[in-house]
Design a protein around this motif. Structure first.
Motif, PDB file in Angstrom:
ATOM      1  N   ILE A   1     -10.278 -41.740  -9.649  1.00 17.80           N
ATOM      2  CA  ILE A   1     -10.865 -43.023  -9.263  1.00 17.80           C
ATOM      3  C   ILE A   1     -11.076 -43.852 -10.515  1.00 17.80           C
ATOM      4  CG2 ILE A   1     -12.881 -44.113  -8.250  1.00 17.80           C
ATOM      5  CD1 ILE A   1     -13.168 -41.678  -6.486  1.00 17.80           C
ATOM      6  N   ALA A   2     -10.746 -45.124 -10.415  1.00 14.99           N
ATOM      7  CA  ALA A   2     -10.923 -46.042 -11.542  1.00 14.99           C
ATOM      8  C   ALA A   2     -11.761 -47.229 -11.094  1.00 14.99           C
ATOM      9  CB  ALA A   2      -9.571 -46.511 -12.050  1.00 14.99           C
ATOM     10  N   VAL A   3     -12.585 -47.702 -11.993  1.00 12.70           N
ATOM     11  CA  VAL A   3     -13.403 -48.879 -11.725  1.00 12.70           C
ATOM     12  C   VAL A   3     -12.909 -49.989 -12.630  1.00 12.70           C
ATOM     13  CG1 VAL A   3     -15.726 -49.825 -11.715  1.00 12.70           C
ATOM     14  CG2 VAL A   3     -15.374 -47.429 -11.133  1.00 12.70           C
ATOM     15  N   ALA A   4     -12.507 -51.094 -12.026  1.00 10.93           N
ATOM     16  CA  ALA A   4     -12.005 -52.234 -12.794  1.00 10.93           C
ATOM     17  C   ALA A   4     -13.174 -53.010 -13.396  1.00 10.93           C
ATOM     18  CB  ALA A   4     -11.167 -53.134 -11.893  1.00 10.93           C
ATOM     19  N   GLU A   5     -12.842 -53.967 -14.269  1.00  8.02           N
ATOM     20  CA  GLU A   5     -13.881 -54.765 -14.922  1.00  8.02           C
ATOM     21  C   GLU A   5     -14.659 -55.624 -13.936  1.00  8.02           C
ATOM     22  OE1 GLU A   5     -12.252 -57.028 -18.117  1.00  8.02           O
ATOM     23  OE2 GLU A   5     -11.594 -55.260 -19.207  1.00  8.02           O
ATOM     24  N   ASP A   6     -14.001 -56.023 -12.852  1.00  4.25           N
ATOM     25  CA  ASP A   6     -14.700 -56.845 -11.866  1.00  4.25           C
ATOM     26  C   ASP A   6     -15.490 -56.006 -10.856  1.00  4.25           C
ATOM     27  OD1 ASP A   6     -12.563 -55.759 -10.573  1.00  4.25           O
ATOM     28  OD2 ASP A   6     -11.841 -57.622  -9.680  1.00  4.25           O
ATOM     29  N   GLY A   7     -15.524 -54.691 -11.030  1.00  2.00           N
ATOM     30  CA  GLY A   7     -16.329 -53.824 -10.182  1.00  2.00           C
ATOM     31  C   GLY A   7     -15.596 -53.220  -9.010  1.00  2.00           C
ATOM     32  N   LYS A   8     -14.303 -53.509  -8.858  1.00  2.00           N
ATOM     33  CA  LYS A   8     -13.553 -52.951  -7.741  1.00  2.00           C
ATOM     34  C   LYS A   8     -13.173 -51.501  -8.050  1.00  2.00           C
ATOM     35  CE  LYS A   8     -11.654 -57.248  -5.989  1.00  2.00           C
ATOM     36  NZ  LYS A   8     -10.442 -57.983  -5.647  1.00  2.00           N
ATOM     37  N   ILE A   9     -13.299 -50.666  -7.044  1.00  2.00           N
ATOM     38  CA  ILE A   9     -12.980 -49.251  -7.182  1.00  2.00           C
ATOM     39  C   ILE A   9     -11.624 -48.996  -6.543  1.00  2.00           C
ATOM     40  CG2 ILE A   9     -13.689 -46.917  -6.588  1.00  2.00           C
ATOM     41  CD1 ILE A   9     -16.552 -47.934  -6.507  1.00  2.00           C
TER      42      ILE A   9
END
Length: 69
Positions: A27-35
């Motif tokens: 799982i990765a979390v982007a800078e804008d908070g999307k998982i």
């Protein structure tokens, strides 16, 4: 701290299950908070199954020993 075999076994199971679920989380979390990504539950379910079977086997052995007395 871990004086009995039961507490040692439970601590080992908790460590194995905790590390198995963390290691397989893609799982990765982007800078804008999307998982994004997927979580593979197969290793966790395998570990949980092993723990349940082990507890059942321990219970069965305990019952057999109590019947032999």
């Amino acid at each position: 701290m871990f004086k009995t075999a039961k507490t040692k076994f439970l601590a080992l199971c908790a460590a194995v299950l905790g590390s198995a679920s963390l290691a397989n989380a893609a799982i990765a979390v982007a800078e804008d908070g999307k998982i994004s990504g997927s979580l593979d539950l197969a290793p966790f379910m395998t570990g949980a199954g092993v723990v349940i079977v082990a507890l059942g086997a321990m219970w069965a052995v305990k019952k057999v020993i109590s019947l032999l007395r």
